[in-house]
Design an enzyme around this catalytic site. Structure first.
Site, PDB file in Angstrom:
ATOM      1  N   LEU A 112       7.043  -4.089 -16.774  1.00  0.00           N
ATOM      2  CA  LEU A 112       7.011  -2.677 -16.341  1.00  0.00           C
ATOM      3  C   LEU A 112       7.072  -1.040 -17.099  1.00  0.00           C
ATOM      4  O   LEU A 112       7.015   0.040 -17.056  1.00  0.00           O
ATOM      5  CB  LEU A 112       8.859  -2.452 -16.425  1.00  0.00           C
ATOM      6  N   SER A 113       5.913  -1.616 -18.171  1.00  0.00           N
ATOM      7  CA  SER A 113       4.994  -1.052 -19.379  1.00  0.00           C
ATOM      8  C   SER A 113       4.300   0.377 -18.203  1.00  0.00           C
ATOM      9  O   SER A 113       3.435   0.078 -17.277  1.00  0.00           O
ATOM     10  CB  SER A 113       4.396  -1.497 -20.140  1.00  0.00           C
ATOM     11  N   ASN A 114       4.859   1.686 -18.978  1.00  0.00           N
ATOM     12  CA  ASN A 114       4.298   2.633 -18.447  1.00  0.00           C
ATOM     13  C   ASN A 114       2.548   2.821 -19.322  1.00  0.00           C
ATOM     14  O   ASN A 114       1.344   3.202 -18.531  1.00  0.00           O
ATOM     15  CB  ASN A 114       4.535   4.546 -18.396  1.00  0.00           C
ATOM     16  N   VAL A 163       0.598   0.344 -20.221  1.00  0.00           N
ATOM     17  CA  VAL A 163      -0.160  -0.240 -19.656  1.00  0.00           C
ATOM     18  C   VAL A 163      -1.120  -0.229 -18.286  1.00  0.00           C
ATOM     19  O   VAL A 163      -2.177  -0.449 -18.382  1.00  0.00           O
ATOM     20  CB  VAL A 163       0.489  -2.088 -18.965  1.00  0.00           C
TER      21      VAL A 163
END
Ligand SMILES: Cc1ncc(COP(=O)(O)O)c(C=O)c1O
Length: 337
Positions: free
Chosen positions: A85-87, A89
């Site tokens: 879910l990483s922003n 990344v």
């Protein structure tokens, strides 16, 4: 490589390579209805979610310096990692695509059939993705290291960006955000007394604390942890400040006591929506037409709502909330309120 565009940037007593990705100051505006609800005279929001590059968010600020460093070292591949879910990344994959670099992404956990939110955007950006198979977040670090070794053996020039971009170079972008905010308030008659922000890896808070001390800004900073216990991230923030002071050759007056981080808003876990966070997302949307996100800013606003009802913020009539972005998380099934 398609884009160089590197600039030299003076920060503190150092000169660092910077890849400009942010071309305007992010807006600051008032939230009058929410201010009333929270019993504040003034409540502002700084909209780092409206950074125009790559779906915006706080992570772009750090990437200007991290990717600046990577390009100055002639790297051709960015390696980073986190949860799917990483922003951070997604933002890294966007910079890599823009610069014609490869993005090699390591995610913890197992690949799921669900492709949505930031994970969908990362795929769209052409990044190559791997899963460690372990739910231990630090499994990402081990895999990033071996990926870098393997790519180097194959003749590539990889550059590893730590999880969350939490390194002194990443912190520098947030130090400069303080300077930006001071300029935005230079001609106003009132200033925030407290700035409230979400805390994950701690890089953003480290930069805001260091910048506040270095530029002698009049406000204090209070963080809401959404990822790990406050004592753990407090130690990480202090270490980052110390390392960034060394990088910039500056001293600050930040001590353990100025790193104020509040527990109690993680909910069922990092990345899992909480009832209070979901209510806060609805509150900001309904009162002000501002969309927060379920992983960071919704929980941080829930923290601010609670703080406003306690002694802690009794004295602070003028508050600023930092919107750090993350709205792609609203489009993950099960994440929205
Ligand atoms: C939208 C958003 N807000 C806040 C944070 C927390 O920032 P930091 O990891 O620097 O503490 C993150 C981290 O990924 C984020 O993506």
């Amino acid at each position: 490589m398609r884009i160089r565009g590197l600039r030299q940037c003076f920060v503190g007593n150092s000169v660092l390579p910077r890849l400009p990705l942010i071309w305007h100051r992010t807006p600051v505006h008032e939230l009058p209805s929410l201010a009333k609800k929270l019993g504040r005279k003034r409540l502002w929001i700084k909209r780092d979610d409206l950074i125009t590059f790559g779906f915006g968010g706080n992570k772009i600020r750090g990437l200007e310096f991290l990717v600046g460093d990577a390009l100055s070292r002639e790297a051709d591949t960015l390696i980073t990692g986190a949860g799917p879910l990483s922003n951070h990344v997604r933002a890294t994959a966007a910079v890599a695509a823009k610069c014609g670099m490869r993005a090699a992404i390591i995610y913890w956990g197992k690949e799921t059939p669900q492709i949505s939110g930031n994970f969908q955007l990362v795929r769209m950006l052409g990044a190559e993705t791997w899963f460690t198979g372990s739910l231990d977040r630090s499994s990402v670090d081990v895999h990033m290291k071996s990926m870098a070794e393997q790519l180097t053996r194959n003749g590539a020039k990889p550059y590893v960006i730590p999880r969350g971009g939490a390194s002194p170079l990443g912190v520098v972008g947030h130090v400069l955000a303080v300077q930006e905010l001071l300029k935005q308030f230079a001609r106003r008659t009132s200033m925030p007394e407290v700035i409230v922000l979400p805390v994950g890896s701690g890089g953003t808070m480290a930069g805001w604390l260091l910048g506040t001390s270095y530029y002698k800004a009049p406000w204090r900073i209070e963080g809401i942890t959404v990822s790990r216990p406050a004592y753990e991230v407090q130690a990480q923030v202090l270490q980052l400040i110390c390392d960034t002071e060394r990088l910039l050759d500056i001293r600050s007056d930040v001590t353990k006591h100025s790193v104020v981080i509040h527990d109690g808003h993680i909910g069922p876990g990092y990345g899992c929506p909480s009832a209070e966070g979901s209510a806060a997302i609805c509150l900001a949307a309904v009162e002000e037409g501002v969309f927060l996100d379920p992983v960071y800013t919704g929980k941080a606003l829930a923290g601010l709502v609670e703080l406003c009802a306690t002694e802690r913020l009794m004295d602070a009539k003028a508050v600023l909330f930092l919107h750090t972005g993350g709205q792609p998380g609203l489009f993950v099934p099960g994440q929205y309120p």
